[in-house]
Design a protein around this motif. Structure first.
Motif, PDB file in Angstrom:
ATOM      1  N   MET A 268       0.829  -1.185   0.000  1.00 23.91           N
ATOM      2  CA  MET A 268       0.000   0.000   0.000  1.00 23.91           C
ATOM      3  C   MET A 268       0.877   1.254   0.000  1.00 23.91           C
ATOM      4  O   MET A 268       0.555   2.228  -0.676  1.00 23.91           O
ATOM      5  CB  MET A 268      -0.930  -0.033   1.216  1.00 23.91           C
ATOM      6  CG  MET A 268      -1.954   1.055   1.224  1.00 23.91           C
ATOM      7  SD  MET A 268      -3.083   0.925  -0.147  1.00 23.91           S
ATOM      8  CE  MET A 268      -4.589   0.746   0.681  1.00 23.91           C
ATOM      9  N   ALA A 269       1.959   1.203   0.752  1.00 20.18           N
ATOM     10  CA  ALA A 269       2.861   2.353   0.823  1.00 20.18           C
ATOM     11  C   ALA A 269       3.517   2.625  -0.529  1.00 20.18           C
ATOM     12  O   ALA A 269       3.632   3.782  -0.950  1.00 20.18           O
ATOM     13  CB  ALA A 269       3.924   2.132   1.894  1.00 20.18           C
ATOM     14  N   SER A 270       3.954   1.590  -1.235  1.00 18.61           N
ATOM     15  CA  SER A 270       4.609   1.806  -2.530  1.00 18.61           C
ATOM     16  C   SER A 270       3.611   2.364  -3.551  1.00 18.61           C
ATOM     17  O   SER A 270       3.971   3.211  -4.373  1.00 18.61           O
ATOM     18  CB  SER A 270       5.245   0.514  -3.032  1.00 18.61           C
ATOM     19  OG  SER A 270       4.260  -0.457  -3.269  1.00 18.61           O
ATOM     20  N   LEU A 271       2.385   1.908  -3.508  1.00 17.94           N
ATOM     21  CA  LEU A 271       1.364   2.445  -4.399  1.00 17.94           C
ATOM     22  C   LEU A 271       1.109   3.920  -4.095  1.00 17.94           C
ATOM     23  O   LEU A 271       0.983   4.742  -5.009  1.00 17.94           O
ATOM     24  CB  LEU A 271       0.064   1.645  -4.273  1.00 17.94           C
ATOM     25  CG  LEU A 271      -1.078   2.119  -5.155  1.00 17.94           C
ATOM     26  CD1 LEU A 271      -0.708   2.007  -6.624  1.00 17.94           C
ATOM     27  CD2 LEU A 271      -2.332   1.328  -4.861  1.00 17.94           C
ATOM     28  N   THR A 272       1.065   4.267  -2.832  1.00  9.99           N
ATOM     29  CA  THR A 272       0.854   5.656  -2.423  1.00  9.99           C
ATOM     30  C   THR A 272       1.999   6.534  -2.909  1.00  9.99           C
ATOM     31  O   THR A 272       1.770   7.619  -3.460  1.00  9.99           O
ATOM     32  CB  THR A 272       0.717   5.754  -0.890  1.00  9.99           C
ATOM     33  OG1 THR A 272      -0.373   4.923  -0.484  1.00  9.99           O
ATOM     34  CG2 THR A 272       0.479   7.177  -0.452  1.00  9.99           C
ATOM     35  N   VAL A 273       3.227   6.067  -2.726  1.00 10.38           N
ATOM     36  CA  VAL A 273       4.396   6.838  -3.171  1.00 10.38           C
ATOM     37  C   VAL A 273       4.359   7.007  -4.691  1.00 10.38           C
ATOM     38  O   VAL A 273       4.619   8.094  -5.220  1.00 10.38           O
ATOM     39  CB  VAL A 273       5.709   6.154  -2.717  1.00 10.38           C
ATOM     40  CG1 VAL A 273       6.907   6.778  -3.390  1.00 10.38           C
ATOM     41  CG2 VAL A 273       5.834   6.228  -1.214  1.00 10.38           C
ATOM     42  N   PHE A 274       4.039   5.947  -5.427  1.00  7.99           N
ATOM     43  CA  PHE A 274       3.960   6.035  -6.875  1.00  7.99           C
ATOM     44  C   PHE A 274       2.898   7.039  -7.299  1.00  7.99           C
ATOM     45  O   PHE A 274       3.127   7.850  -8.206  1.00  7.99           O
ATOM     46  CB  PHE A 274       3.654   4.660  -7.486  1.00  7.99           C
ATOM     47  CG  PHE A 274       3.384   4.723  -8.948  1.00  7.99           C
ATOM     48  CD1 PHE A 274       4.427   4.890  -9.845  1.00  7.99           C
ATOM     49  CD2 PHE A 274       2.086   4.646  -9.429  1.00  7.99           C
ATOM     50  CE1 PHE A 274       4.178   4.969 -11.209  1.00  7.99           C
ATOM     51  CE2 PHE A 274       1.825   4.722 -10.781  1.00  7.99           C
ATOM     52  CZ  PHE A 274       2.879   4.885 -11.681  1.00  7.99           C
ATOM     53  N   MET A 275       1.720   6.995  -6.701  1.00  5.10           N
ATOM     54  CA  MET A 275       0.640   7.906  -7.077  1.00  5.10           C
ATOM     55  C   MET A 275       1.006   9.357  -6.765  1.00  5.10           C
ATOM     56  O   MET A 275       0.683  10.259  -7.546  1.00  5.10           O
ATOM     57  CB  MET A 275      -0.665   7.513  -6.376  1.00  5.10           C
ATOM     58  CG  MET A 275      -1.226   6.179  -6.853  1.00  5.10           C
ATOM     59  SD  MET A 275      -1.509   6.097  -8.628  1.00  5.10           S
ATOM     60  CE  MET A 275      -2.905   7.182  -8.778  1.00  5.10           C
ATOM     61  N   ILE A 276       1.673   9.594  -5.661  1.00  7.09           N
ATOM     62  CA  ILE A 276       2.111  10.956  -5.338  1.00  7.09           C
ATOM     63  C   ILE A 276       3.095  11.439  -6.392  1.00  7.09           C
ATOM     64  O   ILE A 276       3.001  12.561  -6.887  1.00  7.09           O
ATOM     65  CB  ILE A 276       2.724  11.020  -3.924  1.00  7.09           C
ATOM     66  CG1 ILE A 276       1.616  10.867  -2.880  1.00  7.09           C
ATOM     67  CG2 ILE A 276       3.478  12.337  -3.713  1.00  7.09           C
ATOM     68  CD1 ILE A 276       2.108  10.724  -1.464  1.00  7.09           C
ATOM     69  N   TYR A 277       4.045  10.581  -6.749  1.00  2.00           N
ATOM     70  CA  TYR A 277       5.005  10.963  -7.787  1.00  2.00           C
ATOM     71  C   TYR A 277       4.296  11.217  -9.112  1.00  2.00           C
ATOM     72  O   TYR A 277       4.501  12.244  -9.756  1.00  2.00           O
ATOM     73  CB  TYR A 277       6.073   9.881  -7.979  1.00  2.00           C
ATOM     74  CG  TYR A 277       6.857  10.077  -9.257  1.00  2.00           C
ATOM     75  CD1 TYR A 277       7.809  11.078  -9.347  1.00  2.00           C
ATOM     76  CD2 TYR A 277       6.595   9.313 -10.381  1.00  2.00           C
ATOM     77  CE1 TYR A 277       8.501  11.301 -10.522  1.00  2.00           C
ATOM     78  CE2 TYR A 277       7.271   9.526 -11.566  1.00  2.00           C
ATOM     79  CZ  TYR A 277       8.228  10.522 -11.627  1.00  2.00           C
ATOM     80  OH  TYR A 277       8.892  10.740 -12.800  1.00  2.00           O
TER      81      TYR A 277
END
Length: 68
Positions: A1-10
């Protein structure tokens, strides 16, 4: 979930826009001449069969035909 969040923010916030983003903003009607007129005619036929107002569609069709 954290990696998806970081990707979406980027992807949605931090990334700089490029020429592909500009291409995505171009309307399909601008890419394919005659498509909007055809769609308006089909929509008018559909609306008339169902008793729906077509004034807005007719005015847009007249506008397209006057520009051609």
């Amino acid at each position: 979930m954290a990696s998806l969040t970081v990707f979406m923010i980027y992807f949605c916030v931090l990334r700089e826009e490029n020429d592909l983003d500009d291409e995505m903003r171009v309307s399909l009607f601008d890419r394919l001449p005659g498509l909007e007129k055809n769609q308006l005619e089909l929509a008018m036929e559909y609306n008339k069969e169902r008793g729906i107002d077509t004034k807005r569609l007719e005015s847009r069709l007249k506008e397209i035909e006057s520009n051609s």
